[in-house]
Design a protein around this motif. Structure first.
Motif, PDB file in Angstrom:
ATOM      1  N   LEU A 190       9.896  -0.962   0.055  1.00  0.00           N
ATOM      2  CA  LEU A 190       8.915  -1.884   0.642  1.00  0.00           C
ATOM      3  C   LEU A 190       9.300  -3.332   0.402  1.00  0.00           C
ATOM      4  CD1 LEU A 190       5.391  -0.488  -0.359  1.00  0.00           C
ATOM      5  CD2 LEU A 190       6.499  -0.393   1.869  1.00  0.00           C
ATOM      6  N   ALA A 191       8.863  -4.222   1.301  1.00  0.00           N
ATOM      7  CA  ALA A 191       8.953  -5.667   1.048  1.00  0.00           C
ATOM      8  C   ALA A 191       8.149  -5.935  -0.226  1.00  0.00           C
ATOM      9  CB  ALA A 191       8.343  -6.421   2.225  1.00  0.00           C
ATOM     10  N   LYS A 192       8.556  -6.995  -0.964  1.00  0.00           N
ATOM     11  CA  LYS A 192       7.901  -7.270  -2.255  1.00  0.00           C
ATOM     12  C   LYS A 192       6.388  -7.464  -2.116  1.00  0.00           C
ATOM     13  CE  LYS A 192       9.789  -9.956  -5.743  1.00  0.00           C
ATOM     14  NZ  LYS A 192      10.573 -11.127  -6.167  1.00  0.00           N
ATOM     15  N   ARG A 193       5.967  -8.175  -1.050  1.00  0.00           N
ATOM     16  CA  ARG A 193       4.514  -8.440  -0.890  1.00  0.00           C
ATOM     17  C   ARG A 193       3.755  -7.127  -0.663  1.00  0.00           C
ATOM     18  NH1 ARG A 193       3.231  -8.085   4.359  1.00  0.00           N
ATOM     19  NH2 ARG A 193       5.099  -7.824   5.616  1.00  0.00           N
ATOM     20  N   LEU A 194       4.387  -6.171   0.082  1.00  0.00           N
ATOM     21  CA  LEU A 194       3.707  -4.896   0.312  1.00  0.00           C
ATOM     22  C   LEU A 194       3.732  -4.036  -0.949  1.00  0.00           C
ATOM     23  CD1 LEU A 194       4.733  -3.846   3.957  1.00  0.00           C
ATOM     24  CD2 LEU A 194       2.537  -4.685   3.162  1.00  0.00           C
ATOM     25  N   ALA A 195       4.847  -4.123  -1.703  1.00  0.00           N
ATOM     26  CA  ALA A 195       4.934  -3.364  -2.964  1.00  0.00           C
ATOM     27  C   ALA A 195       3.855  -3.853  -3.928  1.00  0.00           C
ATOM     28  CB  ALA A 195       6.321  -3.520  -3.568  1.00  0.00           C
ATOM     29  N   ALA A 196       3.629  -5.174  -3.939  1.00  0.00           N
ATOM     30  CA  ALA A 196       2.599  -5.728  -4.834  1.00  0.00           C
ATOM     31  C   ALA A 196       1.213  -5.258  -4.389  1.00  0.00           C
ATOM     32  CB  ALA A 196       2.673  -7.254  -4.834  1.00  0.00           C
ATOM     33  N   ALA A 197       0.986  -5.184  -3.073  1.00  0.00           N
ATOM     34  CA  ALA A 197      -0.303  -4.683  -2.569  1.00  0.00           C
ATOM     35  C   ALA A 197      -0.467  -3.211  -2.956  1.00  0.00           C
ATOM     36  CB  ALA A 197      -0.374  -4.856  -1.049  1.00  0.00           C
ATOM     37  N   ALA A 198       0.613  -2.439  -2.845  1.00  0.00           N
ATOM     38  CA  ALA A 198       0.560  -0.992  -3.155  1.00  0.00           C
ATOM     39  C   ALA A 198       0.178  -0.764  -4.612  1.00  0.00           C
ATOM     40  CB  ALA A 198       1.911  -0.345  -2.845  1.00  0.00           C
ATOM     41  N   GLU A 199       0.557  -1.696  -5.491  1.00  0.00           N
ATOM     42  CA  GLU A 199       0.245  -1.520  -6.920  1.00  0.00           C
ATOM     43  C   GLU A 199      -1.260  -1.508  -7.194  1.00  0.00           C
ATOM     44  OE1 GLU A 199       2.387  -4.076  -9.587  1.00  0.00           O
ATOM     45  OE2 GLU A 199       4.280  -3.532  -8.613  1.00  0.00           O
ATOM     46  N   TYR A 200      -2.040  -2.087  -6.295  1.00  0.00           N
ATOM     47  CA  TYR A 200      -3.497  -2.092  -6.503  1.00  0.00           C
ATOM     48  C   TYR A 200      -4.169  -0.809  -6.004  1.00  0.00           C
ATOM     49  CZ  TYR A 200      -3.486  -7.056  -7.731  1.00  0.00           C
ATOM     50  OH  TYR A 200      -3.283  -8.261  -8.355  1.00  0.00           O
ATOM     51  N   VAL A 201      -3.447  -0.007  -5.217  1.00  0.00           N
ATOM     52  CA  VAL A 201      -4.087   1.182  -4.623  1.00  0.00           C
ATOM     53  C   VAL A 201      -4.308   2.231  -5.719  1.00  0.00           C
ATOM     54  CG1 VAL A 201      -3.851   3.021  -2.904  1.00  0.00           C
ATOM     55  CG2 VAL A 201      -3.006   0.711  -2.383  1.00  0.00           C
ATOM     56  N   PRO A 202      -5.561   2.631  -5.972  1.00  0.00           N
ATOM     57  CA  PRO A 202      -5.798   3.589  -7.055  1.00  0.00           C
ATOM     58  C   PRO A 202      -5.195   4.962  -6.739  1.00  0.00           C
ATOM     59  CG  PRO A 202      -7.844   2.511  -6.352  1.00  0.00           C
ATOM     60  CD  PRO A 202      -6.803   2.167  -5.336  1.00  0.00           C
ATOM     61  N   ALA A 203      -4.621   5.587  -7.760  1.00  0.00           N
ATOM     62  CA  ALA A 203      -3.998   6.904  -7.581  1.00  0.00           C
ATOM     63  C   ALA A 203      -5.059   7.899  -7.130  1.00  0.00           C
ATOM     64  CB  ALA A 203      -3.378   7.342  -8.896  1.00  0.00           C
ATOM     65  N   GLY A 204      -4.706   8.732  -6.162  1.00  0.00           N
ATOM     66  CA  GLY A 204      -5.608   9.791  -5.697  1.00  0.00           C
ATOM     67  C   GLY A 204      -6.579   9.332  -4.620  1.00  0.00           C
ATOM     68  N   SER A 205      -6.489   8.059  -4.227  1.00  0.00           N
ATOM     69  CA  SER A 205      -7.447   7.548  -3.232  1.00  0.00           C
ATOM     70  C   SER A 205      -6.982   7.852  -1.813  1.00  0.00           C
ATOM     71  CB  SER A 205      -7.611   6.036  -3.400  1.00  0.00           C
ATOM     72  OG  SER A 205      -6.373   5.396  -3.211  1.00  0.00           O
ATOM     73  N   VAL A 206      -7.919   7.723  -0.880  1.00  0.00           N
ATOM     74  CA  VAL A 206      -7.559   7.742   0.543  1.00  0.00           C
ATOM     75  C   VAL A 206      -7.600   6.281   0.987  1.00  0.00           C
ATOM     76  CG1 VAL A 206      -8.229   8.472   2.861  1.00  0.00           C
ATOM     77  CG2 VAL A 206      -8.558  10.027   0.929  1.00  0.00           C
ATOM     78  N   ALA A 207      -6.456   5.766   1.393  1.00  0.00           N
ATOM     79  CA  ALA A 207      -6.392   4.359   1.806  1.00  0.00           C
ATOM     80  C   ALA A 207      -6.376   4.264   3.328  1.00  0.00           C
ATOM     81  CB  ALA A 207      -5.142   3.717   1.225  1.00  0.00           C
ATOM     82  N   ALA A 208      -6.788   3.106   3.837  1.00  0.00           N
ATOM     83  CA  ALA A 208      -6.643   2.828   5.271  1.00  0.00           C
ATOM     84  C   ALA A 208      -5.845   1.533   5.387  1.00  0.00           C
ATOM     85  CB  ALA A 208      -8.005   2.685   5.929  1.00  0.00           C
ATOM     86  N   ASP A 209      -4.740   1.594   6.093  1.00  0.00           N
ATOM     87  CA  ASP A 209      -3.897   0.412   6.304  1.00  0.00           C
ATOM     88  C   ASP A 209      -4.169  -0.089   7.724  1.00  0.00           C
ATOM     89  OD1 ASP A 209      -1.905  -1.518   5.934  1.00  0.00           O
ATOM     90  OD2 ASP A 209      -0.345  -0.199   6.765  1.00  0.00           O
ATOM     91  N   ILE A 210      -4.781  -1.251   7.806  1.00  0.00           N
ATOM     92  CA  ILE A 210      -5.206  -1.776   9.112  1.00  0.00           C
ATOM     93  C   ILE A 210      -4.140  -2.754   9.618  1.00  0.00           C
ATOM     94  CG2 ILE A 210      -7.111  -2.941  10.339  1.00  0.00           C
ATOM     95  CD1 ILE A 210      -7.906  -0.293   8.841  1.00  0.00           C
ATOM     96  N   GLY A 211      -3.628  -2.501  10.817  1.00  0.00           N
ATOM     97  CA  GLY A 211      -2.527  -3.316  11.345  1.00  0.00           C
ATOM     98  C   GLY A 211      -1.235  -2.898  10.670  1.00  0.00           C
ATOM     99  N   THR A 212      -0.941  -1.614  10.798  1.00  0.00           N
ATOM    100  CA  THR A 212       0.132  -1.005   9.997  1.00  0.00           C
ATOM    101  C   THR A 212       1.531  -1.347  10.488  1.00  0.00           C
ATOM    102  OG1 THR A 212       0.664   1.076   8.893  1.00  0.00           O
ATOM    103  CG2 THR A 212       0.267   1.216  11.263  1.00  0.00           C
TER     104      THR A 212
END
Ligand SMILES: C[S@@+](CC[C@H](N)C(=O)[O-])C[C@H]1O[C@@H](n2cnc3c(N)ncnc32)[C@H](O)[C@@H]1O
Length: 229
Positions: free
Chosen positions: A3-25
């Motif tokens: 991933l690009a660094k900015r997206l990798a940093a965003a991914a670090e906040y996603v809680p493990a086991g969650s269902v995420a929605a990426d808007i404008g993917t």
């Protein structure tokens, strides 16, 4: 998936086991990463435009993840139902576009536990919207990539106590935790305001004079915060 660094940093906040929605993917890089890394069991990914939607479909096919990445063509959060996702990610768009997408779907937002936002511009307007609409800025981070500094904001339902409105412009959590890139980030914002102010001063209209006054006040606040760093 790298991933690009900015997206990798965003991914670090996603809680493990969650269902995420990426808007404008766009290419669906983030959803593919989140399921391949085992962070999310499922990701909903939405895209407004048919072209990027087709590239996302191709990427998800390539990675054989159609059963875990649920791609939807549609406008913002209108493509998802309340309670379908725990976390919403909006990255790579302007802060005001993000704000408009969030404002348009209060019923979906009311069931979301976390927002992870990576505005490309106007983060202050976005933070003000969050604070006025029942979201607390839980954490923020700056990342540098290809000579640019990006901000990532994680927000949770709650009350953001606004002690100083200038901090909403600059990032209250960035200032509190003295993010290592914060000093440089402040300099960039300061020069943007100074350039804008010079443009306003060259105009004679009453509206420009009023805007210049407002900008001078903001600049004074930014200089005050910069002086404390
Ligand atoms: C610059 S790309 C960012 C892609 C990816 N999120 C990233 O950060 O790399 C922005 C994407 O958002 C999409 N987009 C813009 N407005 C949207 C909306 N209201 N709903 C869904 N997608 C949207 C655009 O079509 C574009 O593909």
């Amino acid at each position: 998936m790298e991933l690009a660094k900015r997206l990798a940093a965003a991914a670090e906040y996603v809680p493990a086991g969650s269902v995420a929605a990426d808007i404008g993917t766009d290419h669906a890089y983030l959803p593919i990463y989140l399921v391949e890394a085992g962070i999310c069991r499922r990701v909903i990914a939405t895209e407004l435009r048919p072209g990027p939607f087709r590239s996302a479909l191709r990427k998800v096919d390539e990675h054989k993840l159609n059963h875990k990445v649920d791609l939807r063509l549609g406008d913002g959060l209108k493509a998802i139902n309340p309670s379908e996702s725990d976390v919403i990610v909006l990255a790579g768009m302007g802060g005001n576009t993000i704000r408009e997408i969030l404002s348009a779907s209060p019923e979906v937002l009311s069931t979301v536990k976390m927002l992870i936002l990576q505005p490309m511009a106007d983060p202050g307007d976005l933070r003000s919207w969050l604070a006025a609409n029942g979201w607390r800025i839980y954490d923020e981070r700056l990342v540098e990539e290809n000579g640019k500094i990006y901000v990532i904001i994680a927000a949770v339902p709650g009350c953001e106590e606004v002690k100083d409105s200038v901090l909403l412009e600059l990032g209250p959590r960035l200032a509190e935790k003295k993010d290592p890139l914060f000093g440089r980030y402040l300099e960039i914002i300061k020069s943007q305001y100074e350039r804008a102010l010079a443009g306003m001063r060259s105009s004679n209209s009453a509206a420009a004079r009023e805007k210049a006054l407002e900008t001078e006040n903001k600049l004074a606040g930014i200089r005050r915060i910069a002086g404390c760093q």
